[in-house]
Design a protein around this motif. Structure first.
Motif, short mmCIF file in Angstrom:
data_model
loop_
_atom_site.label_atom_id
_atom_site.label_comp_id
_atom_site.label_asym_id
_atom_site.label_seq_id
_atom_site.Cartn_x
_atom_site.Cartn_y
_atom_site.Cartn_z
N GLU A 1 41.36 81.95 20.03
CA GLU A 1 42.66 81.73 19.42
C GLU A 1 43.71 81.36 20.46
O GLU A 1 43.81 81.97 21.51
CB GLU A 1 43.09 83.01 18.69
N GLY A 2 44.49 80.33 20.16
CA GLY A 2 45.60 79.96 21.02
C GLY A 2 45.38 78.65 21.75
O GLY A 2 44.26 78.21 21.95
N ALA A 3 46.48 78.05 22.12
CA ALA A 3 46.45 76.77 22.83
C ALA A 3 46.40 77.00 24.33
O ALA A 3 46.65 78.09 24.83
CB ALA A 3 47.70 75.97 22.47
N MET A 4 46.05 75.93 25.03
CA MET A 4 46.08 75.97 26.48
C MET A 4 47.54 76.05 26.92
O MET A 4 48.43 75.56 26.24
CB MET A 4 45.48 74.68 27.07
N THR A 5 47.75 76.64 28.07
CA THR A 5 49.09 76.63 28.64
C THR A 5 49.29 75.31 29.37
O THR A 5 48.33 74.57 29.63
CB THR A 5 49.27 77.78 29.65
N ASP A 6 50.53 75.02 29.73
CA ASP A 6 50.79 73.81 30.51
C ASP A 6 50.05 73.85 31.84
O ASP A 6 49.54 72.83 32.30
CB ASP A 6 52.29 73.63 30.75
N ALA A 7 49.96 75.02 32.44
CA ALA A 7 49.25 75.16 33.72
C ALA A 7 47.76 74.88 33.55
O ALA A 7 47.14 74.22 34.40
CB ALA A 7 49.47 76.55 34.30
N GLN A 8 47.17 75.37 32.46
CA GLN A 8 45.75 75.11 32.20
C GLN A 8 45.52 73.62 31.95
O GLN A 8 44.53 73.05 32.41
CB GLN A 8 45.27 75.92 31.01
N MET A 9 46.44 73.00 31.23
CA MET A 9 46.32 71.57 30.96
C MET A 9 46.42 70.78 32.26
O MET A 9 45.65 69.84 32.48
CB MET A 9 47.40 71.14 29.96
N LYS A 10 47.36 71.15 33.10
CA LYS A 10 47.54 70.47 34.37
C LYS A 10 46.28 70.60 35.24
O LYS A 10 45.85 69.64 35.86
CB LYS A 10 48.76 71.03 35.10
N ALA A 11 45.67 71.79 35.23
CA ALA A 11 44.44 72.01 36.00
C ALA A 11 43.29 71.17 35.45
O ALA A 11 42.50 70.61 36.22
CB ALA A 11 44.08 73.49 36.00
N THR A 12 43.21 71.06 34.13
CA THR A 12 42.16 70.27 33.51
C THR A 12 42.34 68.79 33.85
O THR A 12 41.38 68.09 34.18
CB THR A 12 42.17 70.46 31.98
N VAL A 13 43.56 68.31 33.78
CA VAL A 13 43.87 66.91 34.12
C VAL A 13 43.49 66.63 35.57
O VAL A 13 42.84 65.63 35.87
CB VAL A 13 45.36 66.62 33.86
N LYS A 14 43.86 67.52 36.46
CA LYS A 14 43.55 67.35 37.88
C LYS A 14 42.04 67.35 38.11
O LYS A 14 41.51 66.51 38.85
CB LYS A 14 44.21 68.45 38.70
N LEU A 15 41.35 68.26 37.45
CA LEU A 15 39.91 68.34 37.58
C LEU A 15 39.23 67.06 37.10
O LEU A 15 38.36 66.51 37.79
CB LEU A 15 39.36 69.54 36.80
N LEU A 16 39.62 66.59 35.94
CA LEU A 16 39.01 65.37 35.42
C LEU A 16 39.27 64.17 36.32
O LEU A 16 38.40 63.34 36.54
CB LEU A 16 39.49 65.08 34.00
N ARG A 17 40.47 64.08 36.85
CA ARG A 17 40.76 62.99 37.78
C ARG A 17 39.87 63.11 39.02
O ARG A 17 39.32 62.12 39.48
CB ARG A 17 42.24 62.99 38.17
N ASN A 18 39.71 64.33 39.53
CA ASN A 18 38.89 64.53 40.72
C ASN A 18 37.41 64.26 40.46
O ASN A 18 36.68 63.90 41.38
CB ASN A 18 39.07 65.95 41.25
N VAL A 19 36.97 64.43 39.23
CA VAL A 19 35.58 64.13 38.87
C VAL A 19 35.40 62.63 38.62
O VAL A 19 34.46 62.01 39.13
CB VAL A 19 35.15 64.94 37.63
N CYS A 20 36.29 62.04 37.85
CA CYS A 20 36.12 60.65 37.41
C CYS A 20 36.51 59.61 38.45
O CYS A 20 35.92 58.53 38.48
CB CYS A 20 36.90 60.42 36.11
N GLN A 21 37.49 59.91 39.27
CA GLN A 21 37.96 58.90 40.23
C GLN A 21 36.87 58.49 41.22
O GLN A 21 36.57 57.30 41.33
CB GLN A 21 39.20 59.40 40.95
#
Length: 143
Positions: free
Chosen positions: A19-39
């Motif tokens: 239950e509950g949404a991601m926090t902005d910090a969790q979203m930022k970490a996910t975005v950074k992780l995906l960029r680090n994986v995909c780039q």
């Protein structure tokens, strides 16, 4: 790094069952992780990625395939290279932080028919990401 990336991505996709949404910090970490994986996987440069965030969507195959990696990890593209907009809406409603939810939902509705080139996964991803950007450039949320 691979184990850490896998854990974060798993947490991201299992999050709808909690239950509950991601926090902005969790979203930022996910975005950074995906960029680090995909780039590095697609050899996209920082300049290419930054250019997309600034509205320059004139990309080579590396930039387009970077977007395919991002959108595939978010499970926004099907195996047929079509936009799973219904799945995107469900995920956004379940886990998107309030700071991007309304904007992202609007973009999904606006871009549900954005993919025209289903024969090439990278071009399809580029078409969808470009549409999301154009829907609200100031609030563009993809890595």
């Amino acid at each position: 790094m691979k184990i850490e990336a896998t854990l974060i991505i798993c947490a991201y996709f299992l999050h709808p069952y909690v239950e509950g949404a991601m926090t902005d910090a969790q979203m930022k970490a996910t975005v950074k992780l995906l960029r680090n994986v995909c780039q590095p996987k697609n050899k996209a440069t920082n300049e290419q990625i930054d250019a997309m965030h600034k509205g320059d969507w004139n990309q080579d195959k590396n930039g387009m395939c970077y977007m395919h990696c991002i959108l595939s990890n978010y499970k926004l593209l099907t195996k047929e290279n079509k936009f799973d907009w219904e799945g995107a809406l469900a995920t956004l409603e379940a886990i998107a932080p309030d700071s991007i939810k309304a904007t992202a939902v609007h973009a999904v509705h606006s871009c549900k028919d954005a993919v025209k080139t289903t024969s090439d996964k990278c071009i399809a991803a580029h078409e969808l990401a470009h549409c999301i950007y154009l829907d609200n450039p100031e609030a563009y949320f993809l890595p």
